[in-house]
Scaffold this motif. Structure first.
Motif, PDB file in Angstrom:
ATOM      1  N   ASN A 122       0.810  -1.218   0.000  1.00 26.34           N
ATOM      2  CA  ASN A 122       0.000   0.000   0.000  1.00 26.34           C
ATOM      3  C   ASN A 122       0.842   1.267   0.000  1.00 26.34           C
ATOM      4  OD1 ASN A 122      -2.354  -1.525   0.131  1.00 26.34           O
ATOM      5  ND2 ASN A 122      -2.202  -1.699   2.366  1.00 26.34           N
ATOM      6  N   ASN A 123       2.147   1.115   0.293  1.00 21.91           N
ATOM      7  CA  ASN A 123       3.068   2.258   0.317  1.00 21.91           C
ATOM      8  C   ASN A 123       2.672   3.328   1.329  1.00 21.91           C
ATOM      9  OD1 ASN A 123       4.741   1.214  -1.742  1.00 21.91           O
ATOM     10  ND2 ASN A 123       3.330   1.990  -3.293  1.00 21.91           N
ATOM     11  N   ASN A 124       1.797   3.012   2.282  1.00 21.14           N
ATOM     12  CA  ASN A 124       1.406   4.029   3.252  1.00 21.14           C
ATOM     13  C   ASN A 124       1.332   3.490   4.674  1.00 21.14           C
ATOM     14  OD1 ASN A 124      -0.821   2.419   3.160  1.00 21.14           O
ATOM     15  ND2 ASN A 124      -2.208   3.966   2.322  1.00 21.14           N
ATOM     16  N   THR A 125       1.847   2.302   4.887  1.00 22.74           N
ATOM     17  CA  THR A 125       1.844   1.724   6.233  1.00 22.74           C
ATOM     18  C   THR A 125       3.078   0.874   6.404  1.00 22.74           C
ATOM     19  OG1 THR A 125       0.672   0.286   7.779  1.00 22.74           O
ATOM     20  CG2 THR A 125       0.459  -0.247   5.450  1.00 22.74           C
ATOM     21  N   THR A 126       3.511   0.731   7.613  1.00 25.70           N
ATOM     22  CA  THR A 126       4.740  -0.034   7.869  1.00 25.70           C
ATOM     23  C   THR A 126       4.451  -1.456   8.328  1.00 25.70           C
ATOM     24  OG1 THR A 126       4.800   0.765  10.157  1.00 25.70           O
ATOM     25  CG2 THR A 126       6.013   2.038   8.490  1.00 25.70           C
ATOM     26  N   ASP A 127       3.191  -1.832   8.423  1.00 24.54           N
ATOM     27  CA  ASP A 127       2.905  -3.152   8.991  1.00 24.54           C
ATOM     28  C   ASP A 127       2.012  -3.995   8.098  1.00 24.54           C
ATOM     29  OD1 ASP A 127       0.282  -2.230  11.387  1.00 24.54           O
ATOM     30  OD2 ASP A 127       0.575  -1.752   9.271  1.00 24.54           O
ATOM     31  N   ASP A 128       2.120  -3.810   6.765  1.00 28.80           N
ATOM     32  CA  ASP A 128       1.339  -4.646   5.859  1.00 28.80           C
ATOM     33  C   ASP A 128       1.513  -6.119   6.182  1.00 28.80           C
ATOM     34  OD1 ASP A 128       0.290  -2.599   4.515  1.00 28.80           O
ATOM     35  OD2 ASP A 128       1.398  -2.864   2.650  1.00 28.80           O
ATOM     36  N   PHE A 129       2.772  -6.513   6.451  1.00 26.88           N
ATOM     37  CA  PHE A 129       3.063  -7.911   6.714  1.00 26.88           C
ATOM     38  C   PHE A 129       3.658  -8.069   8.116  1.00 26.88           C
ATOM     39  CE2 PHE A 129       2.315  -8.435   2.311  1.00 26.88           C
ATOM     40  CZ  PHE A 129       2.087  -9.789   2.106  1.00 26.88           C
ATOM     41  N   HIS A 130       3.267  -7.174   9.018  1.00 27.70           N
ATOM     42  CA  HIS A 130       3.834  -7.233  10.362  1.00 27.70           C
ATOM     43  C   HIS A 130       3.506  -8.564  11.036  1.00 27.70           C
ATOM     44  CE1 HIS A 130       5.523  -5.738  14.071  1.00 27.70           C
ATOM     45  NE2 HIS A 130       4.420  -6.075  14.700  1.00 27.70           N
ATOM     46  N   THR A 131       2.266  -8.976  10.939  1.00 25.30           N
ATOM     47  CA  THR A 131       1.864 -10.250  11.531  1.00 25.30           C
ATOM     48  C   THR A 131       0.875 -10.949  10.607  1.00 25.30           C
ATOM     49  OG1 THR A 131       2.118  -9.362  13.767  1.00 25.30           O
ATOM     50  CG2 THR A 131       0.821 -11.366  13.524  1.00 25.30           C
ATOM     51  N   ILE A 132       1.179 -12.168  10.265  1.00 25.35           N
ATOM     52  CA  ILE A 132       0.231 -13.009   9.528  1.00 25.35           C
ATOM     53  C   ILE A 132      -0.009 -14.250  10.379  1.00 25.35           C
ATOM     54  CG2 ILE A 132      -0.133 -14.451   7.496  1.00 25.35           C
ATOM     55  CD1 ILE A 132       1.385 -12.468   5.862  1.00 25.35           C
ATOM     56  N   ARG A 133      -1.227 -14.456  10.756  1.00 18.74           N
ATOM     57  CA  ARG A 133      -1.555 -15.580  11.638  1.00 18.74           C
ATOM     58  C   ARG A 133      -2.168 -16.720  10.812  1.00 18.74           C
ATOM     59  NH1 ARG A 133      -0.661 -13.821  16.586  1.00 18.74           N
ATOM     60  NH2 ARG A 133      -0.869 -11.596  17.056  1.00 18.74           N
ATOM     61  N   ILE A 134      -1.550 -17.882  10.920  1.00 26.00           N
ATOM     62  CA  ILE A 134      -2.057 -19.071  10.238  1.00 26.00           C
ATOM     63  C   ILE A 134      -2.872 -19.870  11.250  1.00 26.00           C
ATOM     64  CG2 ILE A 134      -1.419 -21.184   9.018  1.00 26.00           C
ATOM     65  CD1 ILE A 134       1.136 -19.781   8.159  1.00 26.00           C
ATOM     66  N   PRO A 135      -4.141 -20.154  10.960  1.00 26.81           N
ATOM     67  CA  PRO A 135      -5.006 -20.845  11.929  1.00 26.81           C
ATOM     68  C   PRO A 135      -4.447 -22.215  12.317  1.00 26.81           C
ATOM     69  CG  PRO A 135      -6.279 -19.957  10.099  1.00 26.81           C
ATOM     70  CD  PRO A 135      -4.844 -19.820   9.719  1.00 26.81           C
ATOM     71  N   ASN A 136      -4.591 -22.552  13.599  1.00 28.24           N
ATOM     72  CA  ASN A 136      -4.146 -23.858  14.081  1.00 28.24           C
ATOM     73  C   ASN A 136      -4.840 -25.004  13.355  1.00 28.24           C
ATOM     74  OD1 ASN A 136      -2.285 -22.951  15.961  1.00 28.24           O
ATOM     75  ND2 ASN A 136      -3.830 -22.718  17.581  1.00 28.24           N
ATOM     76  N   SER A 137      -6.098 -24.797  12.987  1.00 30.09           N
ATOM     77  CA  SER A 137      -6.846 -25.842  12.287  1.00 30.09           C
ATOM     78  C   SER A 137      -6.186 -26.185  10.952  1.00 30.09           C
ATOM     79  CB  SER A 137      -8.286 -25.401  12.059  1.00 30.09           C
ATOM     80  OG  SER A 137      -8.311 -24.185  11.319  1.00 30.09           O
ATOM     81  N   TYR A 138      -5.631 -25.151  10.279  1.00 27.32           N
ATOM     82  CA  TYR A 138      -4.961 -25.381   8.998  1.00 27.32           C
ATOM     83  C   TYR A 138      -3.648 -26.136   9.207  1.00 27.32           C
ATOM     84  CZ  TYR A 138      -2.790 -24.387   4.472  1.00 27.32           C
ATOM     85  OH  TYR A 138      -2.188 -24.509   3.249  1.00 27.32           O
ATOM     86  N   ILE A 139      -2.909 -25.763  10.260  1.00 28.78           N
ATOM     87  CA  ILE A 139      -1.650 -26.450  10.576  1.00 28.78           C
ATOM     88  C   ILE A 139      -1.908 -27.925  10.853  1.00 28.78           C
ATOM     89  CG2 ILE A 139       0.265 -26.591  12.209  1.00 28.78           C
ATOM     90  CD1 ILE A 139       0.450 -24.189  10.406  1.00 28.78           C
ATOM     91  N   LYS A 140      -2.952 -28.216  11.635  1.00 24.57           N
ATOM     92  CA  LYS A 140      -3.262 -29.611  11.960  1.00 24.57           C
ATOM     93  C   LYS A 140      -3.678 -30.388  10.714  1.00 24.57           C
ATOM     94  CE  LYS A 140      -4.700 -28.596  16.699  1.00 24.57           C
ATOM     95  NZ  LYS A 140      -5.840 -28.551  17.662  1.00 24.57           N
ATOM     96  N   GLN A 141      -4.380 -29.704   9.813  1.00 22.14           N
ATOM     97  CA  GLN A 141      -4.835 -30.364   8.584  1.00 22.14           C
ATOM     98  C   GLN A 141      -3.662 -30.794   7.714  1.00 22.14           C
ATOM     99  OE1 GLN A 141      -7.368 -27.940   6.081  1.00 22.14           O
ATOM    100  NE2 GLN A 141      -6.693 -29.034   4.260  1.00 22.14           N
ATOM    101  N   ILE A 142      -2.702 -29.893   7.496  1.00 21.15           N
ATOM    102  CA  ILE A 142      -1.601 -30.223   6.595  1.00 21.15           C
ATOM    103  C   ILE A 142      -0.553 -31.109   7.254  1.00 21.15           C
ATOM    104  CG2 ILE A 142      -1.910 -28.077   5.307  1.00 21.15           C
ATOM    105  CD1 ILE A 142       0.658 -27.077   6.638  1.00 21.15           C
TER     106      ILE A 142
END
Length: 280
Positions: free
Chosen positions: A35-55
């Motif tokens: 977006n060129n206007n914020t410093t935290d576009d990718f500051h935190t990306i949370r992957i759901p535990n349900s997805y981790i257990k699935q894979i």
């Protein structure tokens, strides 16, 4: 981090080892290129535990019997493959040297695996986003990749010539523009997923990483010029191909992982062996 960032880190370490008090190309850690206007576009990306257990229960099985070989292609051979590809296409399209070389390898692997002609075969490309997104620094440190897939019927790949295969790859690479890349990264931000080989595409024959643009042999380690480059034991699976600059100017080395029987068949394949050099 991706290959570009790894090489950046490696080169920076060499500068420090050789006494530099500052880096010639400091890494860029900002994550605000979307977006060129914020410093935290990718500051935190949370992957759901349900997805981790699935894979966790869907692990890709590592094939047994996979070996590693390095194919060395001289500058002259690469030029001939590029010339042949462009002559066969015969339209206002510029097939690159790398596209011609990768398709030459793809055709040989598929030919020597003796895959059903009516089956589809796919080539997985990892494309650097740094030069394709405005505001994204070439020194961006992390992963800035787009995964693209080229898919063809085996009989089309083998019967329609090197130029046709390279043209199909050329079109896929050309479609990887800024809008497409931004959508890809935005989607990853909204709905994060872990990329897995098994769900990228069916019947993947080759997955390519690395780049011949990285001057791996040019760094001063203090021990003299490198003799050879290897990628280590990680991520070795059937069809993995790591592209690197060769030791001689303009040459390319491709480190390939395949079953033993495929390598044995390729050794008898005049079309591929006539292009492989032993100079490196």
């Amino acid at each position: 981090m991706d290959g570009a960032s790894f090489f950046h880190a490696f080169s920076s370490c060499l500068e420090i080892v050789n006494g530099s008090s500052s880096l010639s190309k400091p890494p860029a850690f900002q994550r605000c290129f979307l977006n060129n206007n914020t410093t935290d576009d990718f500051h935190t990306i949370r992957i759901p535990n349900s997805y981790i257990k699935q894979i966790a229960n869907e692990a890709d099985d590592a094939p047994s019997g996979v070996k590693v070989r390095v194919f060395h292609f001289s500058k002259e051979i690469i030029a001939k493959l590029k010339e042949k590809s462009n002559a066969e296409v015969g339209i206002n399209v510029e097939i690159s040297s790398l596209q011609a070389l990768l398709c030459h390898l793809w055709r040989s692997i598929v030919r020597n695996k003796k895959i059903d002609p009516d089956q589809e075969t796919s080539y997985c490309l990892l494309i650097d986003a740094r030069k394709r997104i405005r505001g994204l620094s070439e020194a961006y440190f992390g992963n800035a990749l787009q995964i693209e897939i080229v898919t063809m019927k085996v009989k089309e790949l083998l019967d329609n010539g090197l130029g046709n295969a390279a043209w199909q790859m050329n079109k896929v690479v050309a479609s990887c523009n800024e809008e497409k890349l931004r959508n890809f990264f935005e989607c990853g931000k909204r709905c994060p997923k872990l990329t897995r080989l098994s769900n990228l595409a069916p019947n993947i024959a080759v997955v390519t990483s690395g780049s011949p643009r990285l001057d791996i042999y040019g760094g001063d380690t203090g021990l003299g010029r490198p003799v050879a480059i290897r990628s280590g034991p990680g991520n070795k699976f059937d069809g993995r191909a790591t592209v690197q600059s060769g030791k001689e100017d303009g040459s390319i080395d491709i480190e390939v992982c395949l079953p033993v029987e495929t390598f044995e068949a390729m050794e008898k394949d005049k079309e591929i062996m006539d292009t492989v050099s032993t100079k490196s």
